[in-house]
Motif scaffolding. Structure first.
Motif, short mmCIF file in Angstrom:
data_model
loop_
_atom_site.label_atom_id
_atom_site.label_comp_id
_atom_site.label_asym_id
_atom_site.label_seq_id
_atom_site.Cartn_x
_atom_site.Cartn_y
_atom_site.Cartn_z
N TYR A 7 26.61 29.04 33.33
CA TYR A 7 26.76 30.04 34.38
C TYR A 7 25.86 29.68 35.54
N ASN A 8 26.48 29.50 36.70
CA ASN A 8 25.73 29.18 37.92
C ASN A 8 24.81 28.00 37.69
N TYR A 82 37.22 39.63 35.07
CA TYR A 82 36.07 38.73 35.13
C TYR A 82 36.58 37.32 35.40
N ASP A 84 34.71 34.94 37.60
CA ASP A 84 33.66 34.23 38.31
C ASP A 84 33.79 32.71 38.12
N GLU A 86 31.74 30.51 38.65
CA GLU A 86 30.48 29.92 38.21
C GLU A 86 30.35 29.92 36.68
N THR A 138 27.76 36.71 30.64
CA THR A 138 29.06 37.28 30.98
C THR A 138 29.49 38.34 29.97
N GLY A 156 35.98 41.42 39.59
CA GLY A 156 35.14 40.27 39.93
C GLY A 156 35.62 39.01 39.30
#
Length: 156
Positions: A7-8, A82, A84, A86, A138, A156
């Motif tokens: 993540y990121n 969800y 994202d 990232e 997450t 998101g």
């Protein structure tokens, strides 16, 4: 098959697939949240998984809960979407997945709690105890959004 979630993370591998998935927040009569300890990464997570060609999104969540926990559920609402970019999931077979997950709420209508080959443990967890479990960001976010009792789903 082993799984690593990123993540990121600038060192995350580039995705080579996009998977539509569904998960569900299933609670018992005491308001505890059903979690599974995943076999592939040893982290706690909501039941859920990838959508099959013959599935609807709610149907996918119902099927995945049954496969992973032995419980029959009925979808009662929507926690959120969800998506994202990232969040990347790398599997030991070379698949690097970007996942599009829809998280539902569900109530138990039958079945017997049974561990599947995808998990090592199933547990209903009180909201105050969730912070003590090893869980990916997450998953924690989906549960947090559920516990906030939002008036509208998270987008998101």
């Amino acid at each position: 098959m082993a799984r690593t979630e990123f993540y990121n993370d600038p060192d995350a591998p580039e995705p080579n697939s996009l998977v539509v998935a569904a998960s569900a927040v299933v609670t018992d009569e005491s308001g505890r949240v059903l979690l599974q300890r995943r076999q592939d990464n040893d982290l706690w997570a909501l039941p859920g998984g990838g959508m099959d060609m013959g599935d609807s999104l709610p149907g996918c969540a119902v099927r995945e809960v049954k496969e992973e926990t032995g419980l029959d559920v009925e979808i009662t609402g929507l926690v959120g979407t969800y998506t994202d970019p990232e969040h990347v999931i790398a599997y030991s077979d070379g698949e690097v997945r970007r996942q599009f997950n829809i998280c539902f709420t569900a109530r138990i209508v039958g079945g017997t709690l049974t561990i599947s080959d995808e998990s090592t443990e199933l547990r209903f967890v009180a909201p105050g105890q969730l912070g003590t479990l090893a869980m990916h960001h997450t998953q924690r976010l989906r549960i947090q959004h559920y516990l906030e009792r939002r008036s509208a789903p998270y987008l998101g």
